[in-house]
Design a protein around this motif. Structure first.
Motif, PDB file in Angstrom:
ATOM      1  N   HIS A   1     -10.097   7.874   3.077  1.00  0.00           N
ATOM      2  CA  HIS A   1     -10.593   7.176   2.016  1.00  0.00           C
ATOM      3  C   HIS A   1     -12.090   7.264   1.738  1.00  0.00           C
ATOM      4  O   HIS A   1     -12.521   6.788   0.949  1.00  0.00           O
ATOM      5  N   GLU A   2     -12.766   8.120   2.641  1.00  0.00           N
ATOM      6  CA  GLU A   2     -14.096   8.313   2.469  1.00  0.00           C
ATOM      7  C   GLU A   2     -14.876   7.011   2.651  1.00  0.00           C
ATOM      8  O   GLU A   2     -15.946   6.792   1.788  1.00  0.00           O
ATOM      9  N   VAL A   3     -14.479   6.069   3.546  1.00  0.00           N
ATOM     10  CA  VAL A   3     -15.264   4.805   3.599  1.00  0.00           C
ATOM     11  C   VAL A   3     -15.884   4.624   5.044  1.00  0.00           C
ATOM     12  O   VAL A   3     -15.318   4.984   6.099  1.00  0.00           O
ATOM     13  N   PRO A   4     -17.340   4.229   5.063  1.00  0.00           N
ATOM     14  CA  PRO A   4     -18.028   4.246   6.042  1.00  0.00           C
ATOM     15  C   PRO A   4     -17.640   3.112   7.299  1.00  0.00           C
ATOM     16  O   PRO A   4     -17.052   2.116   6.630  1.00  0.00           O
TER      17      PRO A   4
ATOM     18  N   VAL B   1      -3.396  -1.317   2.393  1.00  0.00           N
ATOM     19  CA  VAL B   1      -3.269  -2.098   1.302  1.00  0.00           C
ATOM     20  C   VAL B   1      -4.543  -2.782   0.741  1.00  0.00           C
ATOM     21  O   VAL B   1      -5.172  -2.906  -0.430  1.00  0.00           O
ATOM     22  N   GLU B   2      -5.584  -3.214   1.955  1.00  0.00           N
ATOM     23  CA  GLU B   2      -6.883  -3.752   1.628  1.00  0.00           C
ATOM     24  C   GLU B   2      -7.809  -2.781   0.829  1.00  0.00           C
ATOM     25  O   GLU B   2      -8.403  -2.999   0.047  1.00  0.00           O
ATOM     26  N   LEU B   3      -7.755  -1.514   1.709  1.00  0.00           N
ATOM     27  CA  LEU B   3      -8.674  -0.673   1.048  1.00  0.00           C
ATOM     28  C   LEU B   3      -7.853  -0.335  -0.458  1.00  0.00           C
ATOM     29  O   LEU B   3      -9.057  -0.130  -1.451  1.00  0.00           O
ATOM     30  N   GLN B   4      -6.905  -0.246  -0.839  1.00  0.00           N
ATOM     31  CA  GLN B   4      -6.516   0.188  -2.072  1.00  0.00           C
ATOM     32  C   GLN B   4      -6.935  -1.138  -2.956  1.00  0.00           C
ATOM     33  O   GLN B   4      -7.319  -0.901  -4.167  1.00  0.00           O
ATOM     34  N   LYS B   5      -6.857  -2.467  -2.563  1.00  0.00           N
ATOM     35  CA  LYS B   5      -7.007  -3.423  -3.362  1.00  0.00           C
ATOM     36  C   LYS B   5      -8.622  -3.504  -3.647  1.00  0.00           C
ATOM     37  O   LYS B   5      -9.227  -3.644  -4.533  1.00  0.00           O
ATOM     38  N   LEU B   6      -9.411  -3.197  -2.561  1.00  0.00           N
ATOM     39  CA  LEU B   6     -10.998  -2.899  -2.994  1.00  0.00           C
ATOM     40  C   LEU B   6     -11.059  -1.741  -3.886  1.00  0.00           C
ATOM     41  O   LEU B   6     -11.980  -1.937  -4.780  1.00  0.00           O
TER      42      LEU B   6
END
Length: 149
Positions: free
Chosen positions: A23-26, A140-145
């Motif tokens: 997801h390219e999230v730090p 799920v939480e990453l998609q919500k963000l």
């Protein structure tokens, strides 16, 4: 978006790395001792000084509504929720505004019982299904963000 990992006893660090990279999230892996973290531009190891709650304080100071915090520490979860962060246990259970009060109260009762010499069982052992539950919950939480941006 950022993911903060309370890393000292976290059994799902590798899973966090894989999902975050996809997801390219730090990711900030926070511990009070050296911890091996793969070399990748999205992964940062933060080694804080020894002491009670130093890692928790570091995470809580930075958590916000664009953060996901991975911890099994109920008091850290409460602090991060108060700042708007999403919080997951390594077993994939979401700590929420609706559930955290009861979890804090239960923790206090168990601590009092242990202080009086009662034997308590502690948390259930980590199982393979917990790893799968965590992966699903983190996704799920990453998609919500991402949708909330």
């Amino acid at each position: 978006m950022h993911i903060y990992v309370d890393a000292d006893a976290c059994p799902v660090k590798d899973e966090v790395y894989k999902v975050a990279m996809r997801h390219e999230v730090p990711v900030h892996v926070v511990a009070n001792s050296f911890m091996r973290v793969p070399a990748h531009r999205l992964l940062t190891r933060i080694t804080v000084p020894e002491g009670p709650d130093v890692a928790d304080d570091w995470i809580a100071e930075r958590a916000d509504a664009q953060s996901i915090v991975i911890t099994s520490d109920i008091l850290l979860a409460q602090r991060c929720i108060e700042k708007g962060a999403r919080v997951l246990s390594p077993k994939g259970k979401a700590f929420t505004e609706n559930s955290i009060g009861q979890q804090v109260a239960t923790r206090a009762i168990m601590e009092d019982l242990r202080g009086m010499g009662e034997q308590t069982s502690g948390p259930a052992a980590f199982k393979p299904a917990d790893r799968s539950n965590f992966l699903s919950a983190l996704e799920v939480e990453l998609q919500k963000l991402k949708r909330g941006r």
